[in-house]
Design an enzyme around this catalytic site. Structure first.
Site, PDB file in Angstrom:
ATOM      1  N   LYS A   1       0.830  -1.203   0.000  1.00 35.98           N
ATOM      2  CA  LYS A   1       0.000   0.000   0.000  1.00 35.98           C
ATOM      3  C   LYS A   1       0.871   1.263   0.000  1.00 35.98           C
ATOM      4  CE  LYS A   1      -3.143  -3.156   0.737  1.00 35.98           C
ATOM      5  NZ  LYS A   1      -3.956  -3.788  -0.272  1.00 35.98           N
TER       6      LYS A   1
HETATM    7  C1  LIG Z   1      -4.915  -4.844   0.591  1.00 38.01           C
HETATM    8  C2  LIG Z   1      -6.382  -4.712   0.577  1.00 38.01           C
HETATM    9  C3  LIG Z   1      -7.182  -5.163   1.631  1.00 38.01           C
HETATM   10  C4  LIG Z   1      -6.620  -5.959   2.779  1.00 38.01           C
HETATM   11  O1  LIG Z   1      -5.679  -5.294   3.531  1.00 38.01           O
HETATM   12  P1  LIG Z   1      -4.914  -6.088   4.708  1.00 38.01           P
HETATM   13  O2  LIG Z   1      -4.307  -4.994   5.528  1.00 38.01           O
HETATM   14  O3  LIG Z   1      -3.892  -6.955   4.040  1.00 38.01           O
HETATM   15  O4  LIG Z   1      -5.909  -6.879   5.457  1.00 38.01           O
HETATM   16  C5  LIG Z   1      -8.529  -4.922   1.580  1.00 38.01           C
HETATM   17  N1  LIG Z   1      -9.092  -4.298   0.534  1.00 38.01           N
HETATM   18  C6  LIG Z   1      -8.367  -3.860  -0.502  1.00 38.01           C
HETATM   19  C7  LIG Z   1      -9.047  -3.140  -1.622  1.00 38.01           C
HETATM   20  C8  LIG Z   1      -6.992  -4.074  -0.536  1.00 38.01           C
HETATM   21  O5  LIG Z   1      -6.281  -3.671  -1.591  1.00 38.01           O
END
Ligand SMILES: *Cc1c(COP(=O)(O)O)cnc(C)c1O
Length: 377
Positions: free
Chosen positions: A185
């Site tokens: 992210k």
């Molecule tokens: C990465 C992601 C998640 C999950 O995030 P985590 O912190 O790994 O649980 C949920 N929704 C979207 C759209 C994502 O890209």
């Protein structure tokens, strides 16, 4: 080409200040949730115009807790895209509710709000939109629909920290917002997530829901009224998040510049369907978590798997975001099938995520574009 370093599709930027800060936390004697978590929550709250924020050990946990906070369970319906990460549909199913899958627009890959309106029934309790790749959904339309039908909104902003809608940051207004700090992210805490809330009462409830359902009694003992999960974020992770948040604007500025380079340099023939460039007049509201064109498969001599293998052979990593959630074994078991959501299914077949992270250079973008052009020829 072989001598060039491998270019992954995502890579976190961790600086020495953060690494030294983590060492300090490790030496401090307090390594799980504590003072760093409090600091991180306060810093996120400052960043989001003072709204209450609670951090958890993933965005997936934050989505589950948000659903519980809204009292969503068996018999309830929640509207979600299928063209999203599995976490949102999974957590809706996990709390016993039914995900109602709605198609996305082909270019923005965000929820089609006409289809959302058609999907609302007396059982609908919430809408869970994803801001795909950091491009905000139409926030005005979303909240007009939610208000008119008395629905909660849980924004999956896992890809959208630092994104904004007409000058207001995603998470600084609206109902509930979830961010992710996974390494792919725009900022990371290794694993981690945040839930942005409306008031202090909701924040207290999240504190209970994220830690075993435990409340403290006046006599110093503990009680449990709800079988809560164990979703607290350790201080080590919170310290990384603090170091990242301080640089988020810089990271996102870099991401926007690299996305602009992609648009300038992307090979035109055969034509890929390029990502949405950002809302007109509000382009800086896009935080560019990824650059994911759709491949012109019918005009190519290879399938996507071979295309990805050819880029991998040039030292270029790729990803797929996302498969269609309604076509997973889990949701096929609930009766979902091909042909239900044409845009979602087409994107799932054709999308490929190319490298995009803040320490990339324009030369790296040139290299990816040249390789894509050669492989597509
Ligand atoms: C990465 C992601 C998640 C999950 O995030 P985590 O912190 O790994 O649980 C949920 N929704 C979207 C759209 C994502 O890209």
């Amino acid at each position: 080409m072989a001598s060039l370093p491998y270019l992954p599709f995502a890579r976190p930027t961790l600086d020495e200040e953060t690494i030294n800060g983590v060492a300090e936390v490790l030496r401090s004697g307090w390594i799980t949730s504590g003072p760093q978590v409090k600091k991180f929550e306060a810093a996120l709250s400052d960043y989001l115009s003072g709204r209450p924020v609670r951090v958890l050990n993933s965005a997936t946990a934050a989505l589950e807790v948000a659903l519980q906070l809204c009292g969503i369970g068996p018999g309830d319906e929640v509207i979600t895209p299928s063209q999203t990460f599995f976490a949102a549909p999974n957590m809706i199913a996990k709390v016993g509710a039914t995900p109602v899958f709605v198609d996305v627009e082909l270019v923005s890959r965000n929820l089609d709000f006409d289809a959302v309106e058609r999907a609302i029934t007396p059982r609908t309790k919430a809408i869970m939109p994803t801001h795909f790749a950091g491009l905000p959904v139409d926030m005005e339309r979303l909240y007009v629909i939610a208000k008119r039908h008395g629905l909660r909104v849980i924004e999956d902003a896992a890809l959208a920290i630092g994104s904004s809608w007409r000058g207001r940051r995603i998470g600084s207004f609206g109902d509930l917002t979830v961010f992710s700090f996974h390494p792919n992210k725009n900022m990371t805490s290794i694993e981690g997530g945040a839930l942005v809330l409306n008031d202090a009462a909701e924040a207290r409830e999240v504190e209970v829901l994220r830690f075993h359902g435990i409340t403290r009694l006046p006599d110093g003992t503990r009680d449990v009224a709800f079988p809560g999960g164990k979703f607290n974020l350790p201080d080590v992770n919170a310290r990384i998040g603090l170091g990242q948040l301080a640089r988020l604007e810089e990271f996102n500025t870099r991401r926007r510049a690299l996305a602009a380079d992609y648009f300038r340099l992307f090979p035109a023939d055969p034509p890929c369907l390029l990502p949405h460039p950002g809302h007109p007049g509000d382009e800086a509201g896009h935080s560019w978590n990824m650059f994911a064109p759709l491949l012109p498969l019918e005009r190519m001599s290879m399938d996507r798997q071979r295309f990805r293998a050819a880029l991998e052979a040039c030292g270029i990593g790729t990803g797929v975001s996302y498969e269609a959630a309604h076509l997973t074994t889990l949701f096929r078991r609930h009766g979902h099938h091909e042909g239900e959501l044409p845009n979602t299914e087409r994107i799932a077949r054709e999308t490929v995520t190319l490298p995009l992270f803040p320490t990339m250079t324009r030369a790296d973008v040139e290299r990816v574009c040249a390789a894509v052009g050669e492989v597509l020829q």
